[in-house]
Design a protein around this motif. Structure first.
Motif, PDB file in Angstrom:
ATOM      1  N   ARG A 168       0.844  -1.191   0.000  1.00 42.96           N
ATOM      2  CA  ARG A 168       0.000   0.000   0.000  1.00 42.96           C
ATOM      3  C   ARG A 168       0.883   1.246   0.000  1.00 42.96           C
ATOM      4  O   ARG A 168       1.869   1.311   0.738  1.00 42.96           O
ATOM      5  N   PRO A 169       0.526   2.247  -0.772  1.00 46.34           N
ATOM      6  CA  PRO A 169       1.338   3.479  -0.793  1.00 46.34           C
ATOM      7  C   PRO A 169       1.206   4.284   0.494  1.00 46.34           C
ATOM      8  O   PRO A 169       2.120   5.011   0.869  1.00 46.34           O
ATOM      9  N   LEU A 170       0.055   4.156   1.183  1.00 47.21           N
ATOM     10  CA  LEU A 170      -0.176   4.870   2.437  1.00 47.21           C
ATOM     11  C   LEU A 170      -0.783   3.911   3.454  1.00 47.21           C
ATOM     12  O   LEU A 170      -1.430   2.930   3.088  1.00 47.21           O
ATOM     13  N   HIS A 171      -0.566   4.237   4.725  1.00 45.59           N
ATOM     14  CA  HIS A 171      -1.104   3.396   5.795  1.00 45.59           C
ATOM     15  C   HIS A 171      -1.895   4.247   6.768  1.00 45.59           C
ATOM     16  O   HIS A 171      -1.563   5.418   7.014  1.00 45.59           O
ATOM     17  N   LEU A 172      -2.943   3.647   7.330  1.00 42.67           N
ATOM     18  CA  LEU A 172      -3.809   4.335   8.276  1.00 42.67           C
ATOM     19  C   LEU A 172      -3.580   3.730   9.661  1.00 42.67           C
ATOM     20  O   LEU A 172      -3.930   2.573   9.910  1.00 42.67           O
ATOM     21  N   LEU A 173      -2.972   4.512  10.553  1.00 42.88           N
ATOM     22  CA  LEU A 173      -2.721   4.072  11.919  1.00 42.88           C
ATOM     23  C   LEU A 173      -3.830   4.614  12.810  1.00 42.88           C
ATOM     24  O   LEU A 173      -4.015   5.826  12.924  1.00 42.88           O
ATOM     25  N   CYS A 174      -4.585   3.720  13.421  1.00 39.95           N
ATOM     26  CA  CYS A 174      -5.764   4.102  14.206  1.00 39.95           C
ATOM     27  C   CYS A 174      -5.531   3.803  15.679  1.00 39.95           C
ATOM     28  O   CYS A 174      -5.246   2.650  16.048  1.00 39.95           O
ATOM     29  N   LEU A 175      -5.661   4.807  16.526  1.00 35.92           N
ATOM     30  CA  LEU A 175      -5.514   4.665  17.972  1.00 35.92           C
ATOM     31  C   LEU A 175      -6.798   5.108  18.646  1.00 35.92           C
ATOM     32  O   LEU A 175      -7.525   5.959  18.124  1.00 35.92           O
ATOM     33  N   SER A 176      -7.071   4.575  19.833  1.00 36.54           N
ATOM     34  CA  SER A 176      -8.270   4.986  20.550  1.00 36.54           C
ATOM     35  C   SER A 176      -8.070   4.793  22.046  1.00 36.54           C
ATOM     36  O   SER A 176      -7.223   4.013  22.488  1.00 36.54           O
ATOM     37  N   ALA A 177      -8.853   5.525  22.834  1.00 33.88           N
ATOM     38  CA  ALA A 177      -8.804   5.436  24.290  1.00 33.88           C
ATOM     39  C   ALA A 177     -10.154   5.870  24.841  1.00 33.88           C
ATOM     40  O   ALA A 177     -11.037   6.302  24.096  1.00 33.88           O
ATOM     41  N   LYS A 178     -10.294   5.779  26.157  1.00 30.96           N
ATOM     42  CA  LYS A 178     -11.580   6.113  26.770  1.00 30.96           C
ATOM     43  C   LYS A 178     -11.671   7.571  27.204  1.00 30.96           C
ATOM     44  O   LYS A 178     -12.753   8.048  27.539  1.00 30.96           O
ATOM     45  N   THR A 179     -10.529   8.283  27.228  1.00 34.65           N
ATOM     46  CA  THR A 179     -10.530   9.702  27.569  1.00 34.65           C
ATOM     47  C   THR A 179      -9.533  10.425  26.675  1.00 34.65           C
ATOM     48  O   THR A 179      -8.606   9.805  26.145  1.00 34.65           O
ATOM     49  N   PRO A 180      -9.686  11.742  26.489  1.00 32.62           N
ATOM     50  CA  PRO A 180      -8.714  12.491  25.681  1.00 32.62           C
ATOM     51  C   PRO A 180      -7.300  12.398  26.244  1.00 32.62           C
ATOM     52  O   PRO A 180      -6.334  12.283  25.479  1.00 32.62           O
ATOM     53  N   ALA A 181      -7.169  12.463  27.576  1.00 31.87           N
ATOM     54  CA  ALA A 181      -5.831  12.383  28.182  1.00 31.87           C
ATOM     55  C   ALA A 181      -5.182  11.032  27.906  1.00 31.87           C
ATOM     56  O   ALA A 181      -3.984  10.946  27.622  1.00 31.87           O
ATOM     57  N   ALA A 182      -5.981   9.963  27.993  1.00 31.96           N
ATOM     58  CA  ALA A 182      -5.443   8.625  27.733  1.00 31.96           C
ATOM     59  C   ALA A 182      -5.040   8.477  26.266  1.00 31.96           C
ATOM     60  O   ALA A 182      -4.041   7.818  25.954  1.00 31.96           O
ATOM     61  N   LEU A 183      -5.804   9.092  25.362  1.00 29.88           N
ATOM     62  CA  LEU A 183      -5.465   9.023  23.944  1.00 29.88           C
ATOM     63  C   LEU A 183      -4.140   9.728  23.675  1.00 29.88           C
ATOM     64  O   LEU A 183      -3.299   9.233  22.907  1.00 29.88           O
ATOM     65  N   GLN A 184      -3.932  10.889  24.296  1.00 27.75           N
ATOM     66  CA  GLN A 184      -2.677  11.607  24.102  1.00 27.75           C
ATOM     67  C   GLN A 184      -1.505  10.804  24.676  1.00 27.75           C
ATOM     68  O   GLN A 184      -0.429  10.750  24.076  1.00 27.75           O
ATOM     69  N   LYS A 185      -1.728  10.156  25.826  1.00 24.94           N
ATOM     70  CA  LYS A 185      -0.668   9.339  26.418  1.00 24.94           C
ATOM     71  C   LYS A 185      -0.353   8.148  25.522  1.00 24.94           C
ATOM     72  O   LYS A 185       0.811   7.779  25.338  1.00 24.94           O
ATOM     73  N   LEU A 186      -1.396   7.537  24.947  1.00 24.63           N
ATOM     74  CA  LEU A 186      -1.189   6.407  24.043  1.00 24.63           C
ATOM     75  C   LEU A 186      -0.405   6.841  22.810  1.00 24.63           C
ATOM     76  O   LEU A 186       0.503   6.140  22.357  1.00 24.63           O
ATOM     77  N   ALA A 187      -0.741   8.007  22.270  1.00 26.81           N
ATOM     78  CA  ALA A 187      -0.008   8.522  21.111  1.00 26.81           C
ATOM     79  C   ALA A 187       1.462   8.715  21.462  1.00 26.81           C
ATOM     80  O   ALA A 187       2.353   8.421  20.654  1.00 26.81           O
ATOM     81  N   GLY A 188       1.732   9.202  22.674  1.00 28.44           N
ATOM     82  CA  GLY A 188       3.121   9.370  23.110  1.00 28.44           C
ATOM     83  C   GLY A 188       3.858   8.056  23.202  1.00 28.44           C
ATOM     84  O   GLY A 188       5.048   7.976  22.864  1.00 28.44           O
ATOM     85  N   ARG A 189       3.158   7.020  23.643  1.00 30.65           N
ATOM     86  CA  ARG A 189       3.792   5.699  23.707  1.00 30.65           C
ATOM     87  C   ARG A 189       4.125   5.186  22.305  1.00 30.65           C
ATOM     88  O   ARG A 189       5.147   4.537  22.104  1.00 30.65           O
ATOM     89  N   TYR A 190       3.261   5.473  21.346  1.00 30.37           N
ATOM     90  CA  TYR A 190       3.546   5.069  19.965  1.00 30.37           C
ATOM     91  C   TYR A 190       4.714   5.863  19.392  1.00 30.37           C
ATOM     92  O   TYR A 190       5.499   5.333  18.597  1.00 30.37           O
ATOM     93  N   VAL A 191       4.849   7.136  19.793  1.00 28.42           N
ATOM     94  CA  VAL A 191       6.013   7.915  19.356  1.00 28.42           C
ATOM     95  C   VAL A 191       7.293   7.216  19.820  1.00 28.42           C
ATOM     96  O   VAL A 191       8.243   7.040  19.044  1.00 28.42           O
ATOM     97  N   HIS A 192       7.311   6.811  21.070  1.00 25.15           N
ATOM     98  CA  HIS A 192       8.486   6.130  21.625  1.00 25.15           C
ATOM     99  C   HIS A 192       8.698   4.785  20.940  1.00 25.15           C
ATOM    100  O   HIS A 192       9.829   4.431  20.576  1.00 25.15           O
ATOM    101  N   TYR A 193       7.604   4.040  20.739  1.00 26.74           N
ATOM    102  CA  TYR A 193       7.714   2.714  20.133  1.00 26.74           C
ATOM    103  C   TYR A 193       8.237   2.795  18.698  1.00 26.74           C
ATOM    104  O   TYR A 193       9.110   2.032  18.291  1.00 26.74           O
ATOM    105  N   LEU A 194       7.704   3.737  17.923  1.00 25.19           N
ATOM    106  CA  LEU A 194       8.130   3.874  16.528  1.00 25.19           C
ATOM    107  C   LEU A 194       9.596   4.289  16.431  1.00 25.19           C
ATOM    108  O   LEU A 194      10.290   3.933  15.471  1.00 25.19           O
ATOM    109  N   ALA A 195      10.067   5.040  17.426  1.00 24.71           N
ATOM    110  CA  ALA A 195      11.480   5.421  17.434  1.00 24.71           C
ATOM    111  C   ALA A 195      12.367   4.246  17.805  1.00 24.71           C
ATOM    112  O   ALA A 195      13.442   4.049  17.225  1.00 24.71           O
ATOM    113  N   GLU A 196      11.903   3.423  18.778  1.00 20.97           N
ATOM    114  CA  GLU A 196      12.715   2.293  19.244  1.00 20.97           C
ATOM    115  C   GLU A 196      12.664   1.111  18.277  1.00 20.97           C
ATOM    116  O   GLU A 196      13.609   0.330  18.198  1.00 20.97           O
TER     117      GLU A 196
END
Length: 612
Positions: free
Chosen positions: A494-522
């Motif tokens: 596929r030329p593009l990919h859709l990465l979908c994240l979700s959480a039960k609160t906005p704060a949890a979603l932002q924290k999850l996104a931060g964990r993916y930032v770290h994971y994608l770097a590592e």
């Protein structure tokens, strides 16, 4: 015998009996194949001391040779209680050590699991911990927890300490007496009160039953208490249940927390704790262990099911066994013959020869009585006729974590799985001079004091695991490295990919996104397509959602990082979804003369929703 010819009806009956016999034989052979089939470990998660809150962090702790034992934290109990105890200084010192989780055990998100805050107050933190680690183990396996409802998934949890129960009842009864007739003052006591949730909050059975209830599972669900061998006994029962067809998947493991000083005081008075706060297994100076806490959970399937369903197999359990010491020279004294018997039984179930076992994760408590008995038992079973060049390697995670009690067996199991994956055996700590009560010169056994490559020659990596309970229940497991699974290359990238994240609160979603930032770097070497796929189909989806379109891990990381910083990001959308029913999807190709041969073929090849 009669020479009278058989009638047609007799011949027909005989033929039918032969057909029925063949069918029965086929069924018995199928049952035997299932019973002897390896069990696949397809997911795991852990929270152990020393910051080992993920398998990756646990591996770093092991390979770096980290000793996670510390003085008892001030937020657990008041250390001054030891000052007035009428005991000698060595016993007093042994009470001051332990290995503790880095995360605060009073933090818990009850709404995530649909639990009311009032009920959560009276839940033993061990139940909360087991819930959290179970969810993480399912995510590690790529299984969406909300899609397991009504499945024949079993839950087998080792648990053996009830510190929280004692504390709550003790303080709760005191509160009842102190605030009798004053309901408002009594309610202010909070978690110390006795209320309708107290029973379910402290029962061992609910530690397993609550997992099954929240996930809606219909397989067997039970808590296991065999003291130090609880979690490995739970794993054994899970494997038995899978072989018997009682469940199609199993969640197994165990956990425990140190919440009250009384058990530590009792063990110190029994002279089983090390005064210097170090577990010195197999060392001449071994004088006891140090108590620890933690939780480990693994997800299991029969190997054939795991392969057929495309699961990621981490390692195999080839065979397990349990038995009992019986009458020894003391209730808590180990039995060499019983240890040898349980190892032989596990080898027989696994179909493995003793000489094939290259490494054993020992029980290894570091006691003057237990260490020699365990090493001699291993030698009697696994070292007979073993060539000196193929020495049996032994070690124990207790030199890193102390004795994590109900979770000890699964801690050793996860250590083995990680060692198999990394093809390396971590160092055994606190070994300066070998125990002189063990005839090391006569035994083809070695202990790694530094990181050691796990060499196999042309064979498979195979390990044994000991876990013994002080009430006499012994457990042993034989593990093998995962089979090599062929990599399947996608026909269309596929030329593009859709990465979908979700959480039960906005704060949890932002924290999850931060964990993916770290994971994608590592984990930059992992395909973004694989990461996006797992995030979409291997996770539960909640109301607060984020979707980012990217062509690479680097671009996805940059966009998620900008989102975490509160910036507006192109091709990243985030909002709360209203309603539980997903909208219908339609694809329209307009009839304006622009059609061509093969139109939509790439969508068909790469998009399952379009293909359906």
């Amino acid at each position: 015998m009669s020479d009278t010819p058989r009638t047609d009806s007799q011949l027909t009956a005989l033929q039918e009996a032969l057909v029925a016999l063949k069918k029965t034989r086929t069924k018995l052979e199928a049952i035997e194949r299932v019973r002897s089939e390896p069990i696949a470990i397809i997911g795991l998660a852990c929270h152990f001391p020393g910051g080992a809150d993920t398998p990756e962090a646990f591996w770093q702790l092991l390979r770096n040779g980290t000793d996670a034992i510390t003085p008892v934290p001030a937020d657990r109990w008041n250390m001054d209680i030891y000052n007035d105890l009428p005991v000698d200084e060595a016993i007093r010192k042994s009470m001051r050590w332990g290995s503790f989780l880095s995360k605060r055990i009073d933090t818990f998100d009850p709404q995530f699991f649909g639990i009311s805050p009032r009920e959560a107050e009276t839940m033993d933190p061990q139940q909360r911990l087991i819930l959290e680690v179970t969810w993480e183990a399912l995510e590690n396996a790529g299984l969406a927890a909300d899609r397991l409802a009504e499945s024949q998934t079993g839950v087998f949890i080792g648990i053996s300490s009830n510190d929280y129960n004692h504390v709550r009842y003790r303080v709760g009864v005191s509160a009842l007496n102190t605030y009798a007739g004053n309901e408002e003052a009594y309610d202010r006591v909070g978690l110390s009160t006795l209320n309708p949730y107290t029973g379910t909050g402290s029962a061992y059975s609910v530690a397993a039953g609550r997992v099954s209830y929240i996930l809606g599972l219909h397989g067997p669900s039970l808590a296991v208490d065999t003291a130090c061998s609880s979690s490995l006994t739970a794993v054994h029962l899970a494997c038995q249940s899978l072989h018997a067809g009682e469940c199609t998947m199993a969640i197994a493991g165990g956990g425990g927390l140190l919440l009250s000083p009384e058990p530590t005081i009792v063990l110190a008075l029994a002279h089983v704790l090390a005064p210097d706060g170090h577990c010195k297994t197999f060392d001449e100076a071994a004088d006891g262990y140090v108590r620890g806490e933690g939780c480990g959970i693994i997800v299991l399937k029969r190997l054939s099911d795991a392969l057929a369903q495309g699961d990621n197999v981490l390692a195999l359990i080839r065979g397990t066994a349990i038995n009992q010491d019986g009458r020894t020279n003391g209730l808590t004294a180990p039995s060499g013959p019983a240890q040898q018997a349980v190892i032989r039984r596990a080898l027989s179930v696994a179909g493995i020869e003793p000489g094939q076992v290259q490494y054993v994760e020992t029980h290894g408590t570091g006691t003057p009585l237990g260490d020699p008995i365990e090493v001699q038992s291993l030698a009697a079973v696994l070292c007979k006729d073993r060539p000196p060049a193929e020495r049996l390697v032994i070690g124990t995670v207790k030199t890193n974590l102390g004795h994590v009690e109900a979770a000890a067996g699964v801690a050793g199991l996860i250590k083995i799985v990680l060692s198999l994956q990394h093809e390396e055996i971590p160092p055994h700590l606190n070994l300066r001079k070998l125990n002189s009560y063990i005839p090391w010169d006569e035994l083809p056994i070695s202990i790694p004091r530094e990181r050691t490559p796990w060499q196999t020659g042309n064979g498979r990596r195979i390990a044994g695991l000991n876990s013994f309970g002080y009430a006499g229940t012994n457990a042993h497991a034989i593990l093998e490295e995962a089979p090599r699974q062929p990599f399947v290359q996608s026909e269309v990238e596929r030329p593009l990919h859709l990465l979908c994240l979700s959480a039960k609160t906005p704060a949890a979603l932002q924290k999850l996104a931060g964990r993916y930032v770290h994971y994608l770097a590592e984990q930059s070497q992992i395909s973004l397509a694989d990461i996006a796929h797992t995030a979409s189909v291997g996770r539960s989806h909640f109301s607060h959602r984020l979707a980012v379109v990217s062509d690479s891990s680097t671009e996805a990381r940059e966009k998620l990082s900008a989102f975490c910083a509160g910036e507006q990001v192109d091709h990243l959308h985030s909002r709360k979804v209203k309603g539980a029913t997903p909208p219908l999807i339609a694809f329209l190709f307009t009839g304006q003369g622009s059609q061509y041969v093969g139109m939509g073929h790439q969508l068909y090849a790469t998009q399952p929703t379009f293909r359906q």
